[in-house]
Design an enzyme around this catalytic site. Sequence first.
Site, PDB file in Angstrom:
ATOM      1  N   GLY A   1       0.779   8.049   1.831  1.00  0.00           N
ATOM      2  CA  GLY A   1       0.102   8.750   2.912  1.00  0.00           C
ATOM      3  C   GLY A   1      -1.408   8.778   2.856  1.00  0.00           C
TER       4      GLY A   1
ATOM      5  N   MET B   1       5.821   5.467   2.736  1.00  0.00           N
ATOM      6  CA  MET B   1       7.115   4.877   2.434  1.00  0.00           C
ATOM      7  C   MET B   1       7.966   5.803   1.572  1.00  0.00           C
ATOM      8  SD  MET B   1       7.361   2.055   4.087  1.00  0.00           S
ATOM      9  CE  MET B   1       8.764   1.227   3.308  1.00  0.00           C
TER      10      MET B   1
ATOM     11  N   VAL C   1       0.961   3.208   8.031  1.00  0.00           N
ATOM     12  CA  VAL C   1       1.884   3.481   6.927  1.00  0.00           C
ATOM     13  C   VAL C   1       1.300   2.947   5.628  1.00  0.00           C
ATOM     14  CG1 VAL C   1       4.185   3.000   5.993  1.00  0.00           C
ATOM     15  CG2 VAL C   1       3.886   3.342   8.459  1.00  0.00           C
ATOM     16  N   CYS C   2       1.444   3.716   4.550  1.00  0.00           N
ATOM     17  CA  CYS C   2       1.085   3.236   3.201  1.00  0.00           C
ATOM     18  C   CYS C   2       2.165   3.722   2.250  1.00  0.00           C
ATOM     19  CB  CYS C   2      -0.300   3.704   2.792  1.00  0.00           C
ATOM     20  SG  CYS C   2      -0.414   5.495   2.530  1.00  0.00           S
ATOM     21  N   ALA C   3       1.893   3.739   0.969  1.00  0.00           N
ATOM     22  CA  ALA C   3       2.914   4.127  -0.011  1.00  0.00           C
ATOM     23  C   ALA C   3       3.214   5.623   0.043  1.00  0.00           C
ATOM     24  CB  ALA C   3       2.479   3.720  -1.413  1.00  0.00           C
TER      25      ALA C   3
END
Length: 377
Positions: free
Chosen positions: A76, A100, A72-74
């Site tokens: 993708g 997110m 997971v990141c901000a």
Amino acid sequence: MAVKTITAKELHSRINGGNPVFILDVRNPDEYNDWKIEGKELKSINIPYFDFLDEDEKNYKHLPKDTEIAVVCAKGGAALMVAEILDEKGYDVSYLEEGMLEWSRFYHPVTIHVGEDMKLIQVNRLAKGCLSYMVISKGNAMIVDPNRHINEYLELAERENAKIMHIMDTHLHADHISGGQELAEQTGATYYISSSEMQGSDIPYEPLESHKEIKFGDVQVKVLAIPTPGHTPGSVSFLVNDKFLLSGDTIFVGGLGRPDLGGKAREWAQSLYDTVFQTIAGLSDDTMVLPTHYADIKEINEGGFVGATLGEIRQSNEIMRTEDREEFTEKVAGTAGAATPPNYEEIVEINRGTVEVTADKATELEIGPNRCAVHHS
């Protein structure tokens, strides 16, 4: 072969379904510590994506080989890069395609009550700790505290074969953008909110203080608007069929709402005292309290929804039993200075209709956790 993607809905289903998944969050540590995906049994770790550029083997020592890793990141992009590295090393890996950002738009409906008179559904926006409600009776529906992604409510109403007739906000929200006005425009439903919350607004609305009851459906579901000031001066709760208190941000499972966002902490704390020991005092212990926010994933009960009886809340929270007005005021006003919802002043003006923003700007303003549910225990 391309790395697998996982949607927010699939990820939530895995987290709740006992099907193990391990979350690797590759954002910066401060972002992770402030706001992350949570679950009661969920295991997650934070290793910033740039650490994986160093080919340092210590980055992998805490990653499981026998469980799927969801990266997971901000938004993708960084998650895809790390997922590809892990895939090459033989890990079972997927990534949340829009990160997110996607998690912040995920809503999970849970049915709380089904009876001959009505059906009551709680809609949980997990990333924000935001809760909204659909009450259905005889093919008609009422929505309480809708968030801005209104398709969630339109699609839910369609699945329930219900027509949205009434839309209400318990108060002027500070940590998320309301979908009330737009949902009313789309459906032709009436939008209700207290007029004291909407001073200077050009938004069409029906003032809640003009209605002691709002009835709909052949069985006439009883919805009693109860003024419960304290979080904001115009905060209102709804007592549905004398059983369910949709309490907005006035009473939480973990305590009471914060009175400091208007810069009048002591004054609003006095109002909150009157709400607790006069207005709410007359409600029975078996009244089910259903708030608009929650602060901890642990507040989701065994039924899968956020709620508790008024008796349970009174018993577990000392502030609900603090009948000395001055002591109560000191304790409640003491939250002044606690972390406030990011951009809350701008969000309030958007909800009042005095400021307009693009969808991208709205997304930016809402990023981050809910901070309205500061608890007084």
